[in-house]
Design an enzyme around this catalytic site. Structure first.
Site, PDB file in Angstrom:
ATOM      1  N   PHE A 168       0.849  -1.463  -0.045  1.00 49.81           N
ATOM      2  CA  PHE A 168      -0.024  -0.035  -0.082  1.00 49.81           C
ATOM      3  C   PHE A 168       0.902   1.221  -0.037  1.00 49.81           C
ATOM      4  O   PHE A 168       0.567   2.201   0.906  1.00 49.81           O
ATOM      5  CB  PHE A 168      -0.952   0.065   1.091  1.00 49.81           C
ATOM      6  N   GLY A 169       1.735   1.402  -1.041  1.00 48.83           N
ATOM      7  CA  GLY A 169       2.604   2.569  -1.250  1.00 48.83           C
ATOM      8  C   GLY A 169       1.976   3.378  -2.022  1.00 48.83           C
ATOM      9  O   GLY A 169       0.610   3.303  -2.180  1.00 48.83           O
ATOM     10  N   ARG A 170       2.523   4.380  -2.760  1.00 50.22           N
ATOM     11  CA  ARG A 170       1.807   5.348  -3.560  1.00 50.22           C
ATOM     12  C   ARG A 170       0.977   4.734  -4.796  1.00 50.22           C
ATOM     13  O   ARG A 170      -0.239   5.050  -4.827  1.00 50.22           O
ATOM     14  CB  ARG A 170       2.985   6.129  -4.574  1.00 50.22           C
ATOM     15  N   ARG A 193       4.994  -1.768   6.391  1.00 49.55           N
ATOM     16  CA  ARG A 193       4.915  -0.517   7.428  1.00 49.55           C
ATOM     17  C   ARG A 193       3.629  -0.044   7.362  1.00 49.55           C
ATOM     18  O   ARG A 193       2.624  -0.188   6.842  1.00 49.55           O
ATOM     19  CB  ARG A 193       5.754   0.744   6.654  1.00 49.55           C
ATOM     20  N   ALA A 253       3.963  -4.569 -10.898  1.00 50.94           N
ATOM     21  CA  ALA A 253       4.883  -4.279  -9.965  1.00 50.94           C
ATOM     22  C   ALA A 253       6.034  -4.767 -10.504  1.00 50.94           C
ATOM     23  O   ALA A 253       6.891  -4.016 -11.199  1.00 50.94           O
ATOM     24  CB  ALA A 253       4.712  -4.607  -8.520  1.00 50.94           C
ATOM     25  N   ARG A 254       6.566  -5.895 -10.278  1.00 51.96           N
ATOM     26  CA  ARG A 254       7.765  -6.702 -10.763  1.00 51.96           C
ATOM     27  C   ARG A 254       7.556  -8.029 -11.119  1.00 51.96           C
ATOM     28  O   ARG A 254       6.726  -8.807 -10.005  1.00 51.96           O
ATOM     29  CB  ARG A 254       8.993  -6.531  -9.944  1.00 51.96           C
ATOM     30  N   GLU A 283      11.643 -10.870 -18.241  1.00 55.02           N
ATOM     31  CA  GLU A 283      11.253  -9.941 -18.994  1.00 55.02           C
ATOM     32  C   GLU A 283      12.509  -9.859 -19.870  1.00 55.02           C
ATOM     33  O   GLU A 283      13.505  -9.681 -19.646  1.00 55.02           O
ATOM     34  CB  GLU A 283      10.957  -8.457 -18.398  1.00 55.02           C
ATOM     35  N   HIS A 301       5.180  -4.345 -20.286  1.00 56.00           N
ATOM     36  CA  HIS A 301       5.495  -3.439 -19.405  1.00 56.00           C
ATOM     37  C   HIS A 301       5.152  -1.992 -19.771  1.00 56.00           C
ATOM     38  O   HIS A 301       6.111  -1.251 -19.820  1.00 56.00           O
ATOM     39  CB  HIS A 301       7.058  -3.766 -19.100  1.00 56.00           C
ATOM     40  N   GLY A 303       3.189   0.188 -17.689  1.00 54.88           N
ATOM     41  CA  GLY A 303       2.730   0.730 -16.635  1.00 54.88           C
ATOM     42  C   GLY A 303       2.787   2.456 -16.719  1.00 54.88           C
ATOM     43  O   GLY A 303       1.865   3.250 -16.257  1.00 54.88           O
TER      44      GLY A 303
HETATM   45  C1  DGY Z   1       9.318   1.797 -12.576  1.00 49.82           C
HETATM   46  O1  DGY Z   1       9.754   3.017 -12.890  1.00 49.82           O
HETATM   47  O2  DGY Z   1       9.910   1.143 -11.829  1.00 49.82           O
HETATM   48  C2  DGY Z   1       8.307   1.165 -13.574  1.00 49.82           C
HETATM   49  O3  DGY Z   1       8.424  -0.043 -13.706  1.00 49.82           O
HETATM   50  C3  DGY Z   1       8.605   1.810 -15.103  1.00 49.82           C
HETATM   51  O4  DGY Z   1       7.465   1.662 -15.807  1.00 49.82           O
END
Ligand code: DGY
Length: 335
Positions: A168-170, A193, A253-254, A283, A301, A303
Protein backbone atom coordinates in the site's frame (compact mmCIF):
# COMPACT_ATOMS: atom_id res chain seq x y z
CA UNK A 1 10.22 20.72 -19.92
CA UNK A 2 10.91 22.42 -16.62
CA UNK A 3 14.37 23.95 -16.33
CA UNK A 4 14.11 24.78 -12.66
CA UNK A 5 17.55 23.68 -11.61
CA UNK A 6 19.42 25.56 -14.36
CA UNK A 7 22.90 24.83 -15.59
CA UNK A 8 24.97 22.61 -13.33
CA UNK A 9 28.54 23.63 -12.63
CA UNK A 10 31.15 22.46 -15.06
CA UNK A 11 33.96 20.35 -13.72
CA UNK A 12 37.62 21.22 -14.13
CA UNK A 13 37.55 18.74 -17.01
CA UNK A 14 34.84 20.73 -18.87
CA UNK A 15 31.19 19.78 -19.09
CA UNK A 16 30.14 16.79 -17.02
CA UNK A 17 30.01 13.61 -19.10
CA UNK A 18 26.75 11.64 -18.86
CA UNK A 19 26.27 8.16 -20.31
CA UNK A 20 22.62 7.44 -21.16
CA UNK A 21 21.87 3.75 -21.42
CA UNK A 22 18.61 3.77 -23.41
CA UNK A 23 16.80 6.12 -25.70
CA UNK A 24 14.76 8.68 -23.72
CA UNK A 25 11.88 10.95 -24.85
CA UNK A 26 13.21 13.61 -27.25
CA UNK A 27 12.41 16.48 -24.85
CA UNK A 28 14.51 14.83 -22.14
CA UNK A 29 17.43 14.08 -24.48
CA UNK A 30 17.37 17.70 -25.69
CA UNK A 31 17.89 18.99 -22.14
CA UNK A 32 20.57 16.39 -21.46
CA UNK A 33 22.65 17.47 -24.48
CA UNK A 34 22.07 21.15 -23.70
CA UNK A 35 23.33 20.81 -20.12
CA UNK A 36 25.87 18.01 -20.35
CA UNK A 37 28.35 16.30 -22.59
CA UNK A 38 25.83 13.48 -22.99
CA UNK A 39 26.36 10.20 -24.87
CA UNK A 40 22.89 9.16 -26.01
CA UNK A 41 21.81 5.79 -27.36
CA UNK A 42 20.12 6.62 -30.68
CA UNK A 43 19.69 2.96 -31.70
CA UNK A 44 18.10 2.07 -28.32
CA UNK A 45 20.03 -1.21 -28.33
CA UNK A 46 20.48 -2.86 -24.95
CA UNK A 47 24.15 -2.59 -23.89
CA UNK A 48 26.14 -5.47 -22.38
CA UNK A 49 27.47 -4.91 -18.84
CA UNK A 50 31.01 -4.43 -20.23
CA UNK A 51 29.80 -1.25 -21.93
CA UNK A 52 28.57 0.08 -18.59
CA UNK A 53 31.88 -0.83 -16.95
CA UNK A 54 33.71 1.17 -19.65
CA UNK A 55 31.23 4.01 -19.15
CA UNK A 56 31.99 4.05 -15.42
CA UNK A 57 35.64 4.75 -16.30
CA UNK A 58 34.88 7.43 -18.88
CA UNK A 59 31.78 9.30 -17.66
CA UNK A 60 30.86 11.31 -14.57
CA UNK A 61 27.30 9.95 -14.47
CA UNK A 62 25.42 6.91 -15.76
CA UNK A 63 21.69 7.06 -16.52
CA UNK A 64 20.32 3.49 -16.67
CA UNK A 65 16.65 2.52 -16.79
CA UNK A 66 14.69 0.09 -14.63
CA UNK A 67 15.53 -2.86 -16.88
CA UNK A 68 19.31 -2.35 -17.09
CA UNK A 69 21.57 -4.40 -14.85
CA UNK A 70 24.09 -2.28 -12.96
CA UNK A 71 26.07 -4.91 -11.02
CA UNK A 72 28.92 -4.50 -8.53
CA UNK A 73 31.50 -4.67 -11.36
CA UNK A 74 30.32 -1.25 -12.59
CA UNK A 75 30.94 0.32 -9.17
CA UNK A 76 34.09 -1.64 -8.31
CA UNK A 77 35.93 -0.80 -11.54
CA UNK A 78 39.44 0.63 -10.85
CA UNK A 79 40.01 4.28 -11.86
CA UNK A 80 36.26 4.86 -11.91
CA UNK A 81 35.18 8.35 -12.96
CA UNK A 82 31.39 7.95 -12.44
CA UNK A 83 30.15 9.37 -9.14
CA UNK A 84 26.39 9.12 -9.64
CA UNK A 85 23.96 6.61 -11.16
CA UNK A 86 20.74 8.53 -11.89
CA UNK A 87 18.19 5.81 -12.57
CA UNK A 88 15.39 6.63 -15.03
CA UNK A 89 12.48 4.94 -13.21
CA UNK A 90 11.36 4.05 -9.71
CA UNK A 91 12.42 0.41 -9.42
CA UNK A 92 16.09 -0.08 -8.58
CA UNK A 93 16.13 -3.84 -8.16
CA UNK A 94 18.76 -4.21 -10.91
CA UNK A 95 21.24 -1.81 -9.31
CA UNK A 96 23.68 -3.19 -6.73
CA UNK A 97 23.12 -0.57 -4.02
CA UNK A 98 25.55 -2.22 -1.59
CA UNK A 99 28.33 -1.92 -4.15
CA UNK A 100 27.33 1.70 -4.81
CA UNK A 101 27.49 2.55 -1.09
CA UNK A 102 30.77 0.68 -0.65
CA UNK A 103 32.33 2.76 -3.42
CA UNK A 104 30.72 6.08 -2.45
CA UNK A 105 28.68 6.32 -5.66
CA UNK A 106 25.35 8.09 -5.27
CA UNK A 107 22.19 6.46 -6.71
CA UNK A 108 18.87 8.23 -7.37
CA UNK A 109 15.49 7.23 -8.84
CA UNK A 110 12.29 8.97 -10.06
CA UNK A 111 9.40 8.34 -7.63
CA UNK A 112 5.99 9.98 -7.61
CA UNK A 113 5.64 10.95 -11.25
CA UNK A 114 4.34 7.66 -12.67
CA UNK A 115 1.92 6.75 -9.91
CA UNK A 116 -1.35 7.76 -11.58
CA UNK A 117 -0.55 6.24 -14.98
CA UNK A 118 0.56 2.95 -13.45
CA UNK A 119 -2.59 2.87 -11.31
CA UNK A 120 -4.70 3.48 -14.42
CA UNK A 121 -3.03 0.55 -16.12
CA UNK A 122 -3.60 -1.71 -13.10
CA UNK A 123 -7.30 -0.80 -13.20
CA UNK A 124 -7.32 -1.54 -16.92
CA UNK A 125 -5.83 -5.00 -16.32
CA UNK A 126 -8.33 -5.71 -13.54
CA UNK A 127 -11.23 -4.94 -15.83
CA UNK A 128 -9.70 -6.52 -18.95
CA UNK A 129 -8.98 -9.77 -17.11
CA UNK A 130 -12.39 -9.86 -15.40
CA UNK A 131 -14.29 -9.08 -18.62
CA UNK A 132 -12.16 -11.25 -20.92
CA UNK A 133 -11.27 -8.31 -23.16
CA UNK A 134 -8.14 -9.76 -24.81
CA UNK A 135 -9.84 -13.10 -25.41
CA UNK A 136 -12.77 -11.34 -27.07
CA UNK A 137 -10.55 -9.19 -29.25
CA UNK A 138 -8.47 -12.18 -30.36
CA UNK A 139 -11.65 -14.04 -31.25
CA UNK A 140 -13.06 -11.10 -33.23
CA UNK A 141 -9.80 -10.44 -35.12
CA UNK A 142 -9.55 -14.14 -36.00
CA UNK A 143 -13.03 -13.97 -37.58
CA UNK A 144 -14.47 -16.17 -34.85
CA UNK A 145 -17.29 -13.85 -33.73
CA UNK A 146 -20.67 -14.91 -35.06
CA UNK A 147 -22.80 -12.37 -33.22
CA UNK A 148 -24.25 -11.48 -29.81
CA UNK A 149 -25.54 -14.37 -27.79
CA UNK A 150 -26.55 -14.64 -24.14
CA UNK A 151 -23.81 -17.08 -23.19
CA UNK A 152 -20.92 -15.54 -25.09
CA UNK A 153 -17.67 -14.83 -23.12
CA UNK A 154 -19.27 -14.27 -19.75
CA UNK A 155 -16.88 -12.62 -17.32
CA UNK A 156 -16.84 -11.47 -13.71
CA UNK A 157 -18.43 -8.27 -12.36
CA UNK A 158 -15.85 -5.80 -11.09
CA UNK A 159 -18.23 -3.25 -9.59
CA UNK A 160 -18.70 -3.99 -5.89
CA UNK A 161 -16.14 -6.82 -5.82
CA UNK A 162 -13.39 -7.06 -3.18
CA UNK A 163 -9.90 -5.94 -4.13
CA UNK A 164 -6.84 -7.06 -2.17
CA UNK A 165 -3.84 -4.75 -2.52
CA UNK A 166 -0.44 -6.21 -1.69
CA UNK A 167 1.78 -3.20 -0.98
CA UNK A 168 0.00 0.00 0.00
CA UNK A 169 2.58 2.53 -1.17
CA UNK A 170 1.91 5.31 -3.67
CA UNK A 171 0.71 3.11 -6.54
CA UNK A 172 -1.17 0.61 -4.39
CA UNK A 173 -3.02 3.49 -2.71
CA UNK A 174 -3.83 5.10 -6.09
CA UNK A 175 -5.32 1.83 -7.34
CA UNK A 176 -7.30 1.47 -4.10
CA UNK A 177 -8.75 4.98 -4.53
CA UNK A 178 -9.82 4.28 -8.11
CA UNK A 179 -11.33 0.92 -7.20
CA UNK A 180 -13.27 2.28 -4.25
CA UNK A 181 -14.46 5.57 -5.72
CA UNK A 182 -14.95 4.50 -9.32
CA UNK A 183 -16.00 0.88 -8.93
CA UNK A 184 -17.53 0.73 -5.49
CA UNK A 185 -15.06 -1.97 -4.48
CA UNK A 186 -14.26 -3.05 -0.95
CA UNK A 187 -10.51 -2.61 -0.53
CA UNK A 188 -8.28 -4.78 1.66
CA UNK A 189 -4.54 -4.41 1.93
CA UNK A 190 -1.35 -5.72 3.47
CA UNK A 191 1.70 -3.55 3.94
CA UNK A 192 4.81 -4.10 6.06
CA UNK A 193 4.92 -0.48 7.26
CA UNK A 194 2.12 1.70 8.61
CA UNK A 195 0.40 3.21 5.58
CA UNK A 196 -0.51 6.85 4.92
CA UNK A 197 -3.75 7.32 6.94
CA UNK A 198 -5.16 9.73 4.31
CA UNK A 199 -4.68 7.11 1.58
CA UNK A 200 -6.37 4.47 3.74
CA UNK A 201 -9.31 6.80 4.43
CA UNK A 202 -9.66 7.79 0.74
CA UNK A 203 -10.35 4.16 -0.19
CA UNK A 204 -11.99 3.15 3.12
CA UNK A 205 -9.34 0.43 2.99
CA UNK A 206 -9.14 -2.31 5.61
CA UNK A 207 -5.76 -3.64 6.71
CA UNK A 208 -5.32 -7.42 6.90
CA UNK A 209 -2.93 -8.93 9.41
CA UNK A 210 -1.66 -11.54 6.98
CA UNK A 211 -1.55 -12.09 3.26
CA UNK A 212 -3.56 -15.29 3.79
CA UNK A 213 -6.38 -13.26 5.32
CA UNK A 214 -6.34 -10.94 2.30
CA UNK A 215 -6.22 -13.74 -0.29
CA UNK A 216 -9.11 -15.63 1.29
CA UNK A 217 -11.42 -12.62 0.95
CA UNK A 218 -10.35 -11.00 -2.34
CA UNK A 219 -12.01 -11.39 -5.74
CA UNK A 220 -9.09 -9.51 -7.30
CA UNK A 221 -5.53 -9.36 -5.94
CA UNK A 222 -3.28 -6.58 -7.23
CA UNK A 223 0.46 -6.55 -6.50
CA UNK A 224 2.29 -3.29 -5.71
CA UNK A 225 5.34 -4.37 -3.70
CA UNK A 226 8.94 -3.64 -4.70
CA UNK A 227 11.22 -6.48 -5.85
CA UNK A 228 13.63 -7.22 -3.02
CA UNK A 229 15.21 -10.33 -1.60
CA UNK A 230 12.32 -10.68 0.87
CA UNK A 231 9.56 -10.22 -1.75
CA UNK A 232 10.92 -12.39 -4.59
CA UNK A 233 8.50 -15.27 -5.25
CA UNK A 234 6.20 -14.01 -2.47
CA UNK A 235 3.15 -15.29 -4.39
CA UNK A 236 3.63 -19.02 -4.97
CA UNK A 237 1.57 -22.23 -5.26
CA UNK A 238 0.66 -22.06 -1.58
CA UNK A 239 -0.83 -18.61 -2.09
CA UNK A 240 -2.77 -19.55 -5.22
CA UNK A 241 -4.34 -22.35 -3.19
CA UNK A 242 -5.48 -19.74 -0.63
CA UNK A 243 -7.18 -17.57 -3.26
CA UNK A 244 -10.90 -17.73 -3.93
CA UNK A 245 -12.09 -19.88 -6.83
CA UNK A 246 -12.77 -17.36 -9.57
CA UNK A 247 -10.13 -14.93 -8.27
CA UNK A 248 -8.02 -12.73 -10.53
CA UNK A 249 -4.35 -11.81 -10.03
CA UNK A 250 -2.98 -8.54 -11.43
CA UNK A 251 0.70 -7.66 -11.43
CA UNK A 252 1.97 -4.25 -12.52
CA UNK A 253 4.87 -4.22 -10.04
CA UNK A 254 7.64 -6.72 -10.80
CA UNK A 255 7.57 -10.20 -12.31
CA UNK A 256 9.92 -11.45 -9.58
CA UNK A 257 7.13 -11.19 -7.00
CA UNK A 258 5.33 -14.18 -8.50
CA UNK A 259 6.45 -17.78 -9.01
CA UNK A 260 5.47 -17.73 -12.68
CA UNK A 261 5.43 -21.54 -13.10
CA UNK A 262 3.00 -21.77 -10.17
CA UNK A 263 0.87 -19.00 -11.70
CA UNK A 264 0.70 -20.88 -15.02
CA UNK A 265 -0.41 -24.04 -13.20
CA UNK A 266 -3.05 -22.09 -11.23
CA UNK A 267 -4.42 -20.62 -14.49
CA UNK A 268 -4.28 -23.93 -16.36
CA UNK A 269 -6.04 -25.86 -13.63
CA UNK A 270 -8.62 -23.20 -12.81
CA UNK A 271 -7.31 -22.67 -9.26
CA UNK A 272 -7.74 -18.99 -10.14
CA UNK A 273 -9.88 -17.65 -12.98
CA UNK A 274 -7.62 -15.17 -14.72
CA UNK A 275 -4.62 -12.88 -14.53
CA UNK A 276 -3.54 -9.51 -15.89
CA UNK A 277 0.22 -9.11 -16.20
CA UNK A 278 2.35 -6.12 -17.18
CA UNK A 279 5.58 -7.59 -15.80
CA UNK A 280 7.25 -11.00 -16.03
CA UNK A 281 9.82 -13.13 -14.26
CA UNK A 282 12.32 -13.12 -17.16
CA UNK A 283 11.42 -9.96 -19.07
CA UNK A 284 11.21 -9.64 -22.04
CA UNK A 285 10.86 -13.43 -22.27
CA UNK A 286 7.30 -14.62 -21.72
CA UNK A 287 6.86 -18.36 -21.30
CA UNK A 288 5.11 -20.30 -24.07
CA UNK A 289 2.71 -21.78 -21.52
CA UNK A 290 1.62 -18.30 -20.47
CA UNK A 291 1.27 -17.22 -24.10
CA UNK A 292 -0.92 -20.26 -24.80
CA UNK A 293 -3.46 -19.36 -22.11
CA UNK A 294 -6.66 -17.53 -22.96
CA UNK A 295 -7.42 -16.44 -19.39
CA UNK A 296 -4.50 -14.04 -19.06
CA UNK A 297 -4.09 -10.50 -20.35
CA UNK A 298 -0.47 -9.80 -21.23
CA UNK A 299 1.10 -6.36 -21.65
CA UNK A 300 4.75 -5.47 -22.36
CA UNK A 301 5.60 -3.47 -19.17
CA UNK A 302 3.53 -0.40 -20.10
CA UNK A 303 2.66 0.86 -16.61
CA UNK A 304 4.35 4.25 -16.99
CA UNK A 305 4.13 4.38 -20.79
CA UNK A 306 2.47 7.75 -21.32
CA UNK A 307 4.29 10.76 -22.71
CA UNK A 308 3.42 12.66 -19.52
CA UNK A 309 4.99 10.07 -17.21
CA UNK A 310 8.04 9.36 -19.34
CA UNK A 311 8.88 13.07 -19.72
CA UNK A 312 8.26 13.65 -16.00
CA UNK A 313 10.58 10.74 -15.19
CA UNK A 314 13.22 12.47 -17.31
CA UNK A 315 12.68 15.78 -15.50
CA UNK A 316 13.09 14.03 -12.19
CA UNK A 317 16.26 12.27 -13.34
CA UNK A 318 17.62 15.65 -14.57
CA UNK A 319 16.75 17.32 -11.26
CA UNK A 320 18.79 14.64 -9.47
CA UNK A 321 21.77 15.00 -11.84
CA UNK A 322 21.67 18.81 -11.72
CA UNK A 323 21.53 18.90 -7.92
CA UNK A 324 24.40 16.44 -7.64
CA UNK A 325 26.66 18.38 -9.99
CA UNK A 326 25.86 21.64 -8.19
CA UNK A 327 26.98 20.07 -4.95
CA UNK A 328 23.44 19.81 -3.53
CA UNK A 329 21.57 16.81 -2.15
CA UNK A 330 19.56 15.24 -5.02
CA UNK A 331 15.82 15.07 -4.18
CA UNK A 332 15.53 11.31 -4.81
CA UNK A 333 18.65 9.80 -3.32
CA UNK A 334 18.38 6.08 -2.58
CA UNK A 335 22.07 5.36 -1.92
C1 DGY B 1 9.48 1.76 -12.70
O1 DGY B 1 9.81 2.96 -12.81
O2 DGY B 1 9.95 1.05 -11.84
C2 DGY B 1 8.45 1.23 -13.63
O3 DGY B 1 8.44 -0.15 -13.66
C3 DGY B 1 8.62 1.79 -15.03
O4 DGY B 1 7.37 1.65 -15.66
Amino acid sequence: MAHESGEPNESSRGRQRVFVVRRLPAAVEAVLVARYDAALNPTDESYPVDRLIDAAREFDAIVPTVVDNVPAAVFDVPARRARIVANYGVGFDRIDLDAARRNGVMVTNTPGVLTEDTADLAMMLIIAAARRASEGERQLRAGGWNGWRPTHLLGTRVNGATLGIVGFGRIGAAVARRAHRGFNMRVLFVNPRDPDPAAVAAAMAERCATIGELLAQSDVVSLHAPARDDTRGMIDARHFAMMRPGAILVNTARGDLVDEAALVRALETGTIAAAGLDVFEREPIVSDRLLALDNVVLLPHLGSATTSSRVAMGERMLANLDAFFRGLEPPDRIA
